[in-house]
Write a protein that holds these residues in place. Structure first.
Motif, PDB file in Angstrom:
ATOM      1  N   CYS A 241       0.841  -1.197   0.000  1.00  0.00           N
ATOM      2  CA  CYS A 241       0.000   0.000   0.000  1.00  0.00           C
ATOM      3  C   CYS A 241       0.877   1.248   0.000  1.00  0.00           C
ATOM      4  O   CYS A 241       1.770   1.389   0.844  1.00  0.00           O
ATOM      5  CB  CYS A 241      -0.916   0.013   1.229  1.00  0.00           C
ATOM      6  SG  CYS A 241      -2.020   1.447   1.312  1.00  0.00           S
ATOM      7  N   VAL A 242       0.627   2.130  -0.964  1.00  0.00           N
ATOM      8  CA  VAL A 242       1.334   3.408  -1.054  1.00  0.00           C
ATOM      9  C   VAL A 242       0.364   4.522  -0.686  1.00  0.00           C
ATOM     10  O   VAL A 242      -0.744   4.603  -1.233  1.00  0.00           O
ATOM     11  CB  VAL A 242       1.896   3.639  -2.472  1.00  0.00           C
ATOM     12  CG1 VAL A 242       2.508   5.033  -2.585  1.00  0.00           C
ATOM     13  CG2 VAL A 242       2.930   2.583  -2.806  1.00  0.00           C
ATOM     14  N   ILE A 243       0.802   5.371   0.224  1.00  0.00           N
ATOM     15  CA  ILE A 243      -0.038   6.450   0.750  1.00  0.00           C
ATOM     16  C   ILE A 243       0.665   7.779   0.533  1.00  0.00           C
ATOM     17  O   ILE A 243       1.850   7.929   0.832  1.00  0.00           O
ATOM     18  CB  ILE A 243      -0.289   6.252   2.259  1.00  0.00           C
ATOM     19  CG1 ILE A 243      -0.968   4.908   2.509  1.00  0.00           C
ATOM     20  CG2 ILE A 243      -1.118   7.402   2.833  1.00  0.00           C
ATOM     21  CD1 ILE A 243      -0.817   4.422   3.947  1.00  0.00           C
ATOM     22  N   VAL A 244      -0.068   8.761   0.003  1.00  0.00           N
ATOM     23  CA  VAL A 244       0.415  10.141  -0.059  1.00  0.00           C
ATOM     24  C   VAL A 244      -0.447  10.946   0.899  1.00  0.00           C
ATOM     25  O   VAL A 244      -1.678  10.957   0.777  1.00  0.00           O
ATOM     26  CB  VAL A 244       0.319  10.725  -1.482  1.00  0.00           C
ATOM     27  CG1 VAL A 244       0.789  12.181  -1.484  1.00  0.00           C
ATOM     28  CG2 VAL A 244       1.152   9.905  -2.460  1.00  0.00           C
ATOM     29  N   ILE A 245       0.190  11.609   1.858  1.00  0.00           N
ATOM     30  CA  ILE A 245      -0.566  12.309   2.893  1.00  0.00           C
ATOM     31  C   ILE A 245      -0.106  13.754   3.017  1.00  0.00           C
ATOM     32  O   ILE A 245       1.088  14.045   3.022  1.00  0.00           O
ATOM     33  CB  ILE A 245      -0.453  11.577   4.256  1.00  0.00           C
ATOM     34  CG1 ILE A 245      -1.347  12.226   5.310  1.00  0.00           C
ATOM     35  CG2 ILE A 245       0.999  11.491   4.726  1.00  0.00           C
ATOM     36  CD1 ILE A 245      -1.524  11.378   6.563  1.00  0.00           C
ATOM     37  N   SER A 246      -1.055  14.642   3.108  1.00  0.00           N
ATOM     38  CA  SER A 246      -0.755  16.058   3.289  1.00  0.00           C
ATOM     39  C   SER A 246      -0.378  16.336   4.737  1.00  0.00           C
ATOM     40  O   SER A 246      -0.966  15.761   5.663  1.00  0.00           O
ATOM     41  CB  SER A 246      -1.967  16.904   2.913  1.00  0.00           C
ATOM     42  OG  SER A 246      -1.781  18.246   3.289  1.00  0.00           O
ATOM     43  N   GLU A 247       0.594  17.228   4.922  1.00  0.00           N
ATOM     44  CA  GLU A 247       1.002  17.613   6.274  1.00  0.00           C
ATOM     45  C   GLU A 247      -0.153  18.194   7.075  1.00  0.00           C
ATOM     46  O   GLU A 247      -0.150  18.178   8.298  1.00  0.00           O
ATOM     47  CB  GLU A 247       2.130  18.642   6.204  1.00  0.00           C
ATOM     48  CG  GLU A 247       1.715  19.962   5.559  1.00  0.00           C
ATOM     49  CD  GLU A 247       2.828  20.988   5.477  1.00  0.00           C
ATOM     50  OE1 GLU A 247       3.913  20.732   6.019  1.00  0.00           O
ATOM     51  OE2 GLU A 247       2.604  22.054   4.856  1.00  0.00           O
ATOM     52  N   GLY A 248      -1.175  18.706   6.365  1.00  0.00           N
ATOM     53  CA  GLY A 248      -2.297  19.348   7.029  1.00  0.00           C
ATOM     54  C   GLY A 248      -3.466  18.429   7.334  1.00  0.00           C
ATOM     55  O   GLY A 248      -4.561  18.911   7.660  1.00  0.00           O
ATOM     56  N   ALA A 249      -3.260  17.121   7.241  1.00  0.00           N
ATOM     57  CA  ALA A 249      -4.332  16.185   7.578  1.00  0.00           C
ATOM     58  C   ALA A 249      -4.842  16.491   8.986  1.00  0.00           C
ATOM     59  O   ALA A 249      -4.061  16.750   9.897  1.00  0.00           O
ATOM     60  CB  ALA A 249      -3.812  14.751   7.502  1.00  0.00           C
TER      61      ALA A 249
END
Length: 420
Positions: A241-249
């Motif tokens: 699983c590859v996840i891209v997450i924003s610092e502002g989550a």
């Protein structure tokens, strides 16, 4: 009437193409010698004006200025410094006018995001009331792509390209090892309130099922159970699983998942660390081995993989800023206007600084999938044109060639010292 000098400054977090905007300003100003005498740059943004720390750009060669187009970072120094209201700090505005008057500066070009456009707007207003009118033109720049009225923000296209490329490359690495090793990879990207950069990770996909499998946006409240279930299903379906997450989550109560507790010079919450936070959550709940990375400065400094379209946009708004000023416009910002039609094309428009200042443009809800963890086809159609084309810098001995400025300072004429 005597010709006026121009003042150019860079503000806020820099980009891979902000110096292309500087190149556009300087080359265009040099093409109008009957209107603009010299161009000065503020050393470290607006602070350079307040402290009378000016760089004489006339001392730089045409070749050096042209090299700015392929040089990342802020060539003249940037800053995070927000002018307060005139009522709160009158002395700053008095000082700006004093310095501009002393150096015969009649044009102010400020290259930055929403806070910077606010500064340019304030200076345009206050300078008139103080008896020394200054033509102020904002030049858009922000990797976050959150400026209103412009179709995109110069600087974003190159970050989007970097994140898409990096997501693809890291995903191929992960896929090759997931059977016996790491099953989770998390890429943390910039984006305090707007998820445009996180969304660009989806451009890595060529076929259905390709990574990233999950994107976490600031605009969508983080649903922990739904997120963990999606991670588990991705590993079941793909082996990883590859996840891209924003610092502002953010959490349901509006707080950031990763709030360091500090504030920057603009009063914004300091972020960072959401990737390890989520990685530990996955490890604790699902037991999967993980790796994570924070793109951080790399995403906004990667000029070697810049979008050619982004370089073109950045240069064009710098050029337009000077042309606007010469045409007598004031307190406006050039914008990118997307033309209708299937084939991507664009023109230059304009927006009033009063409307742009301190306004953030979030991702539309219809750009985010119903589940909240992906983009829609409409979002992909919007993003794809912005990462098109390659504009590699020249190389020497295997390393990119960058502009090397002399940065010769303008002689100070004011006796008074000003500290910020």
């Amino acid at each position: 009437m005597a010709k006026k000098n121009a003042f150019y400054a860079q503000s806020g977090g820099v980009t891979a193409v902000i110096n292309a905007s500087a190149c556009g300003v300087i080359e265009t100003a040099r093409a109008y010698p009957d209107h603009i005498n010299k161009v000065y740059a503020g050393h470290n943004g607006i602070i350079g004006a307040l402290t009378e720390d000016l760089i004489d750009i006339s001392q730089e060669s045409s070749a050096t200025i042209a090299a700015l187009k392929h040089t990342p970072g802020g060539a003249f120094g940037s800053c995070r410094y927000k002018l307060r209201s005139f009522e709160e700090n009158q002395r700053e505005y008095e000082r700006l006018v004093q310095v501009f008057r002393a150096h015969n500066i009649g044009y102010f070009f400020y290259n930055g995001g929403g806070d910077s456009q606010d500064t340019a707007h304030k200076v345009s207003q206050i300078s008139q009331t103080m008896g020394y009118p200054i033509t102020c033109i904002g030049i858009p720049k922000t990797v976050d792509n959150d400026l209103p009225f412009t179709d995109c923000s110069p600087g974003f296209g190159s970050v989007a390209k970097y994140i898409a490329v990096s997501t693809q490359e890291a995903s191929l690495d992960l896929a090759s090892m997931c059977e016996t090793s790491t099953k989770i990879f998390i890429m943390e990207v910039m984006g305090r309130h707007a998820g445009w950069i996180a969304a660009s990770g989806a451009l890595a996909r060529c076929e259905a099922g390709d990574p990233p499998h999950i994107i976490v946006f600031p605009e969508i409240v983080f649903d922990r159970p739904a997120f963990l279930e999606k991670v588990k299903q991705s590993v079941k379906d793909h082996g990883y699983c590859v996840i891209v997450i924003s610092e502002g989550a953010r959490n349901p109560d509006g707080t950031f998942l990763a709030d360091s507790g500090g504030k920057d010079a603009f009063g914004h919450t300091q972020l960072g660390g959401v990737a390890p936070f989520v990685a530990n959550m996955i490890k604790g709940e699902l037991g999967y081995k993980y790796h994570w990375a924070v793109a951080d400065y790399l995403q906004r400094a990667a000029r070697h993989v810049a979008s050619a379209m982004d370089v073109e946009h950045a240069y064009a708004v710098g050029k337009a800023a000077v042309e606007f000023a010469i045409a007598g416009k004031n307190a406006v910002m050039p914008t990118i206007v997307r033309n209708p039609g299937e084939a991507y094309s664009w023109t230059i428009g304009e927006a009033n600084l009063a409307a742009v200042a301190n306004v953030e443009q979030m991702m539309p809800r219809d750009y985010i999938s119903d589940c909240g963890f992906d983009i829609t086809a409409a979002c992909r159609d919007y993003l794809l044109p912005l990462i098109q084309g390659e504009a590699p810098p020249p190389y020497e001995n295997g390393i990119p060639v960058v502009a090397r400025l002399k940065k010769i300072k303008v002689e100070k004429v004011l006796n008074s010292h000003f500290s910020v």
